[in-house]
Design a protein around this motif. Structure first.
Motif, mmCIF file in Angstrom:
data_model
loop_
_atom_site.group_PDB
_atom_site.id
_atom_site.type_symbol
_atom_site.label_atom_id
_atom_site.label_comp_id
_atom_site.label_asym_id
_atom_site.label_seq_id
_atom_site.Cartn_x
_atom_site.Cartn_y
_atom_site.Cartn_z
ATOM 1 N N GLU A 1 7.258 -15.008 13.692
ATOM 2 C CA GLU A 1 7.030 -14.993 12.269
ATOM 3 C C GLU A 1 5.583 -15.412 11.942
ATOM 4 N N TRP A 2 5.073 -16.481 12.566
ATOM 5 C CA TRP A 2 3.720 -16.957 12.295
ATOM 6 C C TRP A 2 2.675 -15.944 12.707
ATOM 7 N N ILE A 3 2.998 -15.160 13.747
ATOM 8 C CA ILE A 3 2.017 -14.181 14.241
ATOM 9 C C ILE A 3 1.780 -13.065 13.227
ATOM 10 N N ILE A 4 2.738 -12.810 12.380
ATOM 11 C CA ILE A 4 2.579 -11.800 11.324
ATOM 12 C C ILE A 4 1.899 -12.423 10.103
ATOM 13 N N GLU A 5 2.260 -13.654 9.767
ATOM 14 C CA GLU A 5 1.695 -14.319 8.594
ATOM 15 C C GLU A 5 0.210 -14.636 8.738
ATOM 16 N N VAL A 6 -0.254 -14.845 9.977
ATOM 17 C CA VAL A 6 -1.651 -15.222 10.203
ATOM 18 C C VAL A 6 -2.595 -14.006 10.155
ATOM 19 N N ARG A 7 -2.044 -12.811 10.159
ATOM 20 C CA ARG A 7 -2.851 -11.577 10.225
ATOM 21 C C ARG A 7 -3.942 -11.507 9.151
ATOM 22 N N HIS A 8 -3.627 -11.824 7.936
ATOM 23 C CA HIS A 8 -4.593 -11.688 6.844
ATOM 24 C C HIS A 8 -5.702 -12.749 6.875
ATOM 25 N N LYS A 9 -5.550 -13.761 7.720
ATOM 26 C CA LYS A 9 -6.551 -14.824 7.825
ATOM 27 C C LYS A 9 -7.571 -14.574 8.931
ATOM 28 N N LEU A 10 -7.357 -13.568 9.768
ATOM 29 C CA LEU A 10 -8.215 -13.310 10.930
ATOM 30 C C LEU A 10 -8.891 -11.950 10.831
ATOM 31 N N LEU A 11 -9.998 -11.845 11.537
ATOM 32 C CA LEU A 11 -10.628 -10.530 11.702
ATOM 33 C C LEU A 11 -9.738 -9.689 12.606
ATOM 34 N N ILE A 12 -9.853 -8.382 12.524
ATOM 35 C CA ILE A 12 -8.999 -7.503 13.319
ATOM 36 C C ILE A 12 -9.191 -7.734 14.818
ATOM 37 N N THR A 13 -10.434 -7.964 15.252
ATOM 38 C CA THR A 13 -10.666 -8.191 16.681
ATOM 39 C C THR A 13 -10.053 -9.514 17.138
ATOM 40 N N GLU A 14 -10.141 -10.538 16.290
ATOM 41 C CA GLU A 14 -9.518 -11.827 16.626
ATOM 42 C C GLU A 14 -8.002 -11.686 16.705
ATOM 43 N N TYR A 15 -7.449 -10.918 15.788
ATOM 44 C CA TYR A 15 -5.998 -10.721 15.774
ATOM 45 C C TYR A 15 -5.546 -9.949 17.015
ATOM 46 N N LEU A 16 -6.326 -8.968 17.451
ATOM 47 C CA LEU A 16 -5.981 -8.220 18.664
ATOM 48 C C LEU A 16 -6.024 -9.119 19.903
ATOM 49 N N VAL A 17 -7.006 -10.018 19.974
ATOM 50 C CA VAL A 17 -7.068 -10.979 21.079
ATOM 51 C C VAL A 17 -5.828 -11.875 21.047
ATOM 52 N N LEU A 18 -5.460 -12.331 19.860
ATOM 53 C CA LEU A 18 -4.263 -13.157 19.711
ATOM 54 C C LEU A 18 -3.016 -12.406 20.168
ATOM 55 N N LEU A 19 -2.850 -11.158 19.737
ATOM 56 C CA LEU A 19 -1.690 -10.368 20.139
ATOM 57 C C LEU A 19 -1.652 -10.143 21.651
ATOM 58 N N CYS A 20 -2.793 -9.807 22.238
ATOM 59 C CA CYS A 20 -2.861 -9.597 23.693
ATOM 60 C C CYS A 20 -2.466 -10.871 24.440
ATOM 61 N N THR A 21 -2.958 -11.994 23.966
ATOM 62 C CA THR A 21 -2.631 -13.273 24.601
ATOM 63 C C THR A 21 -1.140 -13.581 24.455
ATOM 64 N N PHE A 22 -0.605 -13.373 23.275
ATOM 65 C CA PHE A 22 0.810 -13.638 23.020
ATOM 66 C C PHE A 22 1.702 -12.774 23.908
ATOM 67 N N VAL A 23 1.394 -11.486 23.984
ATOM 68 C CA VAL A 23 2.193 -10.571 24.811
ATOM 69 C C VAL A 23 2.067 -10.944 26.284
ATOM 70 N N ALA A 24 0.870 -11.273 26.734
ATOM 71 C CA ALA A 24 0.668 -11.655 28.140
ATOM 72 C C ALA A 24 1.437 -12.928 28.486
ATOM 73 N N ILE A 25 1.472 -13.881 27.568
ATOM 74 C CA ILE A 25 2.242 -15.115 27.800
ATOM 75 C C ILE A 25 3.735 -14.799 27.918
ATOM 76 N N GLN A 26 4.213 -13.891 27.064
ATOM 77 C CA GLN A 26 5.634 -13.529 27.100
ATOM 78 C C GLN A 26 6.001 -12.787 28.380
ATOM 79 N N LEU A 27 5.088 -11.959 28.888
ATOM 80 C CA LEU A 27 5.391 -11.146 30.069
ATOM 81 C C LEU A 27 5.118 -11.857 31.394
ATOM 82 N N LYS A 28 4.027 -12.618 31.468
ATOM 83 C CA LYS A 28 3.580 -13.179 32.746
ATOM 84 C C LYS A 28 3.649 -14.701 32.834
ATOM 85 N N GLY A 29 3.933 -15.378 31.739
ATOM 86 C CA GLY A 29 3.975 -16.831 31.769
ATOM 87 C C GLY A 29 2.739 -17.427 31.109
ATOM 88 N N ILE A 30 2.785 -18.725 30.905
ATOM 89 C CA ILE A 30 1.742 -19.414 30.146
ATOM 90 C C ILE A 30 0.378 -19.380 30.841
#
Length: 139
Positions: A1-30
């Motif tokens: 939920e927070w990952i969607i709400e924070v979208r409007h506060k970040l630049l698109i490139t920052e948000y993409l880095v955040l999404l990539c990190t989040f997905v990588a943590i979910q798939l490969k571990g912390i």
């Protein structure tokens, strides 16, 4: 939920880095996810800063003290309005290896020098220690 709400506060490139990190943590571990996120952030930083340089021609003149005839010669020929022999450029931003050739091309274009890409690459990779004037190396 927070990952969607924070979208409007970040630049698109920052948000993409955040999404990539989040997905990588979910798939490969912390640990692997954080390392992947740092790598993505570094690549994004280098890409963004390498593209963000700005070249401006500025009106600057020598502040040196000249004899009157030398000053007149400098003003008439060096800083001539239609065909100046002396130009000053201001570069803002970071200049990396990849962007230096593009910057050299823009400077050459501003100065009215027509050089091929091969000539530009040769100029940009030349060392001042290996430049020859009148067939003799510069000491």
């Amino acid at each position: 939920e927070w990952i969607i709400e924070v979208r409007h506060k970040l630049l698109i490139t920052e948000y993409l880095v955040l999404l990539c990190t989040f997905v990588a943590i979910q798939l490969k571990g912390i640990n692997a996810g954080i390392i992947f996120g740092v790598i993505v952030a570094v690549v994004e930083f280098v890409y963004t800063t390498a593209r963000s340089h700005h070249l401006t021609r500025v009106s600057k003149r020598s502040r040196a003290v000249w004899k009157p005839q030398e000053w007149k010669l400098l003003q008439d020929h060096g800083y001539h309005i239609q065909n100046p022999k002396i130009m000053t450029f201001e570069v803002k931003g970071s200049v990396f290896f990849g962007s230096s050739l593009q910057l050299l091309s823009r400077i050459s274009e501003e100065m009215g020098i027509n050089a091929s890409t091969k000539d530009m690459e040769e100029i940009s990779s030349a060392s001042p220690r290996h430049v020859r004037i009148n067939s003799s190396p510069i000491p």
